[in-house]
Write an enzyme that holds these catalytic residues in place. Structure first.
Site, short mmCIF file in Angstrom:
data_model
loop_
_atom_site.label_atom_id
_atom_site.label_comp_id
_atom_site.label_asym_id
_atom_site.label_seq_id
_atom_site.Cartn_x
_atom_site.Cartn_y
_atom_site.Cartn_z
N HIS A 188 -7.53 9.45 -2.30
CA HIS A 188 -6.90 9.53 -0.98
C HIS A 188 -7.73 10.32 0.04
O HIS A 188 -7.75 9.99 1.22
CB HIS A 188 -5.52 10.18 -1.14
CG HIS A 188 -4.53 9.82 -0.09
ND1 HIS A 188 -3.18 9.72 -0.34
CD2 HIS A 188 -4.67 9.56 1.23
CE1 HIS A 188 -2.56 9.40 0.77
NE2 HIS A 188 -3.43 9.31 1.74
N TYR A 242 3.10 9.75 -0.80
CA TYR A 242 4.18 9.21 0.03
C TYR A 242 5.56 9.41 -0.63
O TYR A 242 6.59 9.16 0.00
CB TYR A 242 3.99 7.72 0.34
CG TYR A 242 2.70 7.35 1.03
CD1 TYR A 242 1.84 8.31 1.56
CD2 TYR A 242 2.31 6.02 1.17
CE1 TYR A 242 0.65 7.97 2.19
CE2 TYR A 242 1.13 5.66 1.80
CZ TYR A 242 0.31 6.65 2.30
OH TYR A 242 -0.87 6.28 2.92
N LYS A 253 -2.61 5.65 -4.44
CA LYS A 253 -3.72 6.59 -4.17
C LYS A 253 -3.53 7.89 -4.94
O LYS A 253 -2.41 8.37 -5.10
CB LYS A 253 -3.80 6.90 -2.67
CG LYS A 253 -3.80 5.67 -1.79
CD LYS A 253 -3.98 5.98 -0.33
CE LYS A 253 -3.67 4.75 0.52
NZ LYS A 253 -2.24 4.59 0.85
N ASP A 308 0.84 -1.20 0.00
CA ASP A 308 0.00 0.00 0.00
C ASP A 308 0.88 1.25 0.00
O ASP A 308 1.57 1.53 0.98
CB ASP A 308 -0.90 0.01 1.25
CG ASP A 308 -1.83 1.22 1.27
OD1 ASP A 308 -2.97 1.10 0.79
OD2 ASP A 308 -1.41 2.30 1.75
P1 NAP Z 1 0.50 1.73 12.01
O1 NAP Z 1 0.66 0.59 11.10
O2 NAP Z 1 -0.67 1.84 12.92
O3 NAP Z 1 1.77 1.84 12.97
C1 NAP Z 1 3.07 1.87 12.51
C2 NAP Z 1 3.98 2.06 13.72
O4 NAP Z 1 3.96 0.88 14.54
C3 NAP Z 1 5.41 2.32 13.34
O5 NAP Z 1 5.92 3.27 14.25
C4 NAP Z 1 6.09 0.96 13.56
O6 NAP Z 1 7.44 1.17 13.93
C5 NAP Z 1 5.29 0.39 14.71
N1 NAP Z 1 5.19 -1.08 14.70
C6 NAP Z 1 4.87 -1.86 13.64
N2 NAP Z 1 4.82 -3.16 14.02
C7 NAP Z 1 5.13 -3.19 15.34
C8 NAP Z 1 5.25 -4.25 16.28
N3 NAP Z 1 5.03 -5.51 15.94
N4 NAP Z 1 5.60 -3.91 17.56
C9 NAP Z 1 5.81 -2.64 17.91
N5 NAP Z 1 5.72 -1.60 17.06
C10 NAP Z 1 5.37 -1.87 15.77
O7 NAP Z 1 0.58 3.14 11.22
P2 NAP Z 1 0.49 3.69 9.75
O8 NAP Z 1 1.77 3.45 9.05
O9 NAP Z 1 0.02 5.08 9.87
O10 NAP Z 1 -0.68 2.86 9.05
C11 NAP Z 1 -0.45 1.70 8.27
C12 NAP Z 1 -0.55 2.00 6.77
O11 NAP Z 1 -1.84 2.56 6.48
C13 NAP Z 1 0.42 3.09 6.27
O12 NAP Z 1 1.74 2.64 6.15
C14 NAP Z 1 -0.23 3.48 4.96
O13 NAP Z 1 0.07 2.53 3.95
C15 NAP Z 1 -1.70 3.45 5.35
N6 NAP Z 1 -2.20 4.79 5.76
C16 NAP Z 1 -3.16 5.38 4.98
C17 NAP Z 1 -3.69 6.62 5.32
C18 NAP Z 1 -4.75 7.21 4.46
O14 NAP Z 1 -5.06 8.41 4.61
N7 NAP Z 1 -5.33 6.46 3.56
C19 NAP Z 1 -3.24 7.29 6.48
C20 NAP Z 1 -2.26 6.67 7.26
C21 NAP Z 1 -1.77 5.42 6.90
P3 NAP Z 1 8.69 0.57 13.05
O15 NAP Z 1 8.48 0.96 11.63
O16 NAP Z 1 9.87 1.23 13.69
O17 NAP Z 1 8.64 -0.91 13.27
#
Ligand code: NAP
Length: 283
Positions: free
Chosen positions: A107, A48, A73, A43
């Site tokens: 998006h 990004y 997106k 994704d």
């Molecule tokens: P998330 O997946 O909720 O959290 C990521 C965080 O958690 C990072 O700091 C990561 O650190 C940590 N983490 C991951 N696995 C872990 C584990 N097993 N134990 C402890 N910490 C862990 O946040 P997100 O990246 O915002 O959301 C996921 C995806 O959703 C994004 O990458 C993106 O593709 C998508 N997204 C879309 C939108 C939208 O508007 N459509 C907005 C936000 C996100 P490390 O990397 O240091 O491991």
């Protein structure tokens, strides 16, 4: 990998890998590691600025294209939205080095949403976007889009995690045949998610981590999720969730963590519309 079948018959892995906030220079390695760990849904987004790196990792992986599910997106476009959307899509495909994407998402629910959507419908008809969907749409906006266009979005990617569970929104989306896919599934660690006492205790009972409990909880609710990590050991941890089952009692106890409120921002908040709604990639 377990899949969900979208409203046009396309199968989407229920669990994938997100690359928001992964710097472009680290993205190729992160995606290479994620593919090695077994992820097949990637994704990304034009916003990004790491589509090229995602594309390089895909190319170098040697994994057949049809085994991958690639989402990108569309950022908010200036008028004329239909023409500019097609150009933005072409730019994303070029950067990814692909001739189609599996899922193309709008998006944000801002700008000339209907013009953008008509262009996305036509990209879908051309077969260059196997499925099209939206992101950050609250139910009122989704419903209006559904009622006034030909193609119903296949997916709505929205903030969802144990502290903001979107139960009513999930129900409405299901009724309309739209798959909910969560972003920020770990709430990016906010609210001390990774040390939450209840999630930790449930994890202890299964010999699993909090992250694994959360991913499993999404899967058992038929919600897609795309956790992000730049660490190979966490990538492996987050995908190792297909050998245990949360009980009904555990699912019910996690339901009690819901605060019903965003931990990021509300896309309907005028202050945020003012900030985000005017942001342009080419600005
Ligand atoms: P998330 O997946 O909720 O959290 C990521 C965080 O958690 C990072 O700091 C990561 O650190 C940590 N983490 C991951 N696995 C872990 C584990 N097993 N134990 C402890 N910490 C862990 O946040 P997100 O990246 O915002 O959301 C996921 C995806 O959703 C994004 O990458 C993106 O593709 C998508 N997204 C879309 C939108 C939208 O508007 N459509 C907005 C936000 C996100 P490390 O990397 O240091 O491991």
């Amino acid at each position: 990998m377990q899949t969900v079948t979208l409203n046009n018959g396309v199968k989407m892995p229920i669990l994938g890998f997100g690359v928001f906030q992964v710097p472009p220079e680290e993205t190729e390695q992160a995606v290479t590691d994620a593919l090695a760990a077994g992820y097949r849904l990637l994704d990304t987004a034009a916003l990004y600025h790491n589509e090229e790196a995602v594309g390089r990792a895909i190319k170098n992986s040697g994994i057949p294209r049809e085994e991958l599910f690639v989402t990108t997106k569309l950022w908010i476009q200036n008028a004329p939205a239909e023409e500019n959307t097609k150009q933005a899509f072409d730019a994303s495909l070029r950067k990814l080095g692909l001739d189609y994407v599996d899922l193309y998402l709008m998006h944000q629910p801002y700008g000339d949403v209907y013009g953008q959507w008509r262009a996305m419908e036509s990209l879908h008809r051309e077969g260059r976007a196997k499925a099209i969907g939206v992101s950050n749409f609250y139910p009122d906006r989704v419903l209006d889009l559904v009622l006034n266009n030909e193609i119903t979005p296949a997916v709505n990617q929205i903030e969802a995690h144990p502290f903001f569970q979107r139960t009513a929104d999930h129900k409405l989306l299901r009724e309309r045949g739209i798959q909910l896919q969560s972003w920020g599934g770990f709430a990016e660690g906010k609210n001390n998610l990774f040390t939450d006492p209840l999630l930790s205790e449930i994890g202890r009972q299964h010999g699993k981590s909090v992250a694994q409990v959360v991913v499993r909880w999404f899967i058992q609710r038929d919600i897609g999720t795309i956790p992000k990590s730049v660490r190979p050991e966490r990538m492996a941890e987050n995908i190792d969730v297909f050998d245990f089952q949360l009980t009904d009692e555990q699912m019910a106890s996690i339901a009690a963590l819901d605060t019903g409120a965003t931990l990021f921002f509300d896309h309907r908040d005028p202050q945020w519309v003012d900030r985000l709604g005017v942001l342009r990639m080419d600005a």
